[in-house]
Design an enzyme around this catalytic site. Sequence first.
Site, PDB file in Angstrom:
ATOM      1  CD  GLU A 119       3.928  -3.121  -0.928  1.00 33.83           C
ATOM      2  OE1 GLU A 119       4.869  -4.000  -0.765  1.00 33.83           O
ATOM      3  OE2 GLU A 119       2.729  -3.537  -0.675  1.00 33.83           O
ATOM      4  CE  LYS A 196       0.022  -5.540  -1.563  1.00 33.57           C
ATOM      5  NZ  LYS A 196       1.178  -5.342  -0.693  1.00 33.57           N
ATOM      6  CB  CYS A 233       3.654  -6.046  -2.979  1.00 32.97           C
ATOM      7  SG  CYS A 233       4.578  -7.280  -2.119  1.00 32.97           S
TER       8      CYS A 233
END
Lengths: 384, 384
Positions: A119, A196, A233
């Site tokens: 990430e 995300k 994540c």
Amino acid sequence: MSGKDFESLEKVLETYVPEAERREVRRLLFGKELKKLNLPQSAIDASVEQDFDLKGYVFEASPEQLRPPRTVRVGLIQNKIVLPTDAPVLEQIKALHKRVGEMVDVAAMCGVNIVCFQEAWTMPFAFCTREREPWTEFAESAEDGLTTRFCIQLAKKYNMVVVSPILERDEIHSGTLWNTAVVVSNNGNVLGKSRKNHIPRVGDFNESTYYMEGNTGHPVFQTQFGKIAVNICYGRHHPLNWLMYSIHGAEIIFNPSATVGLLSEPMWPIEARNAAIANHCFTCAINRVGTEFFKNEFTSGDGKKAHHDFGHFYGSSYVAAPDGSRCPGLSRTRDGLLVTEMDLNLNRQVADKWNFKMTGRYELYAEELKNTIQHDFKPNILKE
Amino acid sequence: MSGKDFESLEKVLETYVPEAERREVRRLLFGKELKKLNLPQSAIDASVEQDFDLKGYVFEASPEQLRPPRTVRVGLIQNKIVLPTDAPVLEQIKALHKRVGEMVDVAAMCGVNIVCFQEAWTMPFAFCTREREPWTEFAESAEDGLTTRFCIQLAKKYNMVVVSPILERDEIHSGTLWNTAVVVSNNGNVLGKSRKNHIPRVGDFNESTYYMEGNTGHPVFQTQFGKIAVNICYGRHHPLNWLMYSIHGAEIIFNPSATVGLLSEPMWPIEARNAAIANHCFTCAINRVGTEFFKNEFTSGDGKKAHHDFGHFYGSSYVAAPDGSRCPGLSRTRDGLLVTEMDLNLNRQVADKWNFKMTGRYELYAEELKNTIQHDFKPNILKE
């Protein structure tokens, strides 16, 4: 033997547990025994010279009558930042391009078809500071920024799909920032981007200060080597996020992450692996390594003193398979490249055996979930 | 050291790994170190005499200003069947009542407030045979069958909530069979029942031959000691099932199961624990123990020869907490009682820290899930 110095669980088991018991321990911890991948000597030599962990494993599937094996080699790269966080922005970016580029060279020697980086791989994970400058300067265009152009070169050079998670600045929508993975095809075309979906407000992960929940939904990228998706994540804590990538057809879901020991380490081996099991697909969890030092001190909302780092990123990148097996992880302390060869036929084989999609009762849940979010929702609680 | 003889992962680690490394191994495998529960000598003696594993652990929470601790002691019981599977039905049931009843006596010595038994605890797990007789004779009324009456006695005697998963025959709905958990309050009232929502058709688990997907939804039982729910066996593979119990308010979700080594063991430590993490609640996974022998041979749909048992039920019952920690499991080979003291305040403390419900975006998923089940669903696939 504290968190920062402890290389890996796998290493301890190998050191102390006798082989007879170790087989059973490995079965319980990792599922079936995986074959080690035969890596070329040139790659092994390069990994020693460049000081990174190199491991390779094979996830096999049964032969079928009508489908040939669908074998793909996937590379996961975990790394420390290269320069101090107060070096000029462009120098930091270029140093990371150089380091990771060299690791991709080794991935190419290992025959990797799809590579995924960690990430926000072009920058320190500076969101703990809540400072704007210079961190927002690391943001780039997903379509034609410096880093995407770098990835296009790699992709073309090595006929390799590149998954590149960056801090994105979206100039055509008021210059907003996003946490975004760019997917470049092996022909060097930008296949698209995936933002995300779930943004943390936990501990030092003050990310909602910088960018909002993604608005790209659950895109799946049809590459020459298989259908892939990217769950960035904190999205790994949300089973519905994994499910939806899978329902849209993902065969491999990458989870590029940045997470530290005290916060999440016991969860790390659980979540991506559970997602592989629950969704009959492969999952690839990647975490950065090392401790990042920031010049200006910051507080963490935990009553403790202001400080300059927020702990040890513990690496431990791994791949989990739909049959519940997983490979040993990369080091907790060193840069690393994990190469796994997987036969994607395993996904349907496991699905046909366990039937979680068939038995999922999604009609019921779609309806029930809709009801539960209404303001007048009455939980189904039975009392005496 | 094969599956049937291997007592537990925990035992191996204790035997071989030096204490310095073992602390870190335990942190990685189990999250934070848990205090052992101080159990009375009478209970320990009884467990030795009656030959079952007895373990106790404490899950603590931080003190709060406005809420006192909400401490509850939960007991999980795992056991082998007592009589051969061809003994008369009533004798088998009564022998299990006796064995489990004695273990509940010990649970009471340990101050247990809520006890949960394994799936279909009054019978062998005979669904592998696909025979109707005598197995369907084990089915009982959830409201006033022999076993429920037995549980009511236990509940009253010990002021204990009893979760009793049985094969149910629903006489008021045409005598249909169900896989059902009956919840009896500590006052001895039947609070209600919760049916297994997802039914396996995998390996020897031919359960859909006997009963269908449950129609009781996701009920939560408000007991004097906390809000509980029951996700039976194969439902643990379905993250949406756990989620929905949690959304309806469950603080502890029990997962009474029956599952064997080769099929599911590497998944076992993952799924209930992932559910505790993802849903900010406690989960309690219970599996039966031992190998059950059936007089008539049966096949398993795997091309292998007909045989008389379908492998080793590996016990390993455990409790997982919302902070990602878990306690060591019970034995893989012996009957056992696991007593955990948990402060339910931990749920909200972890929820307020991690915010998975707040960041869950359920509106988005309710809508998206509804779309994906339509016949004209177009997966979101990006191509070159």
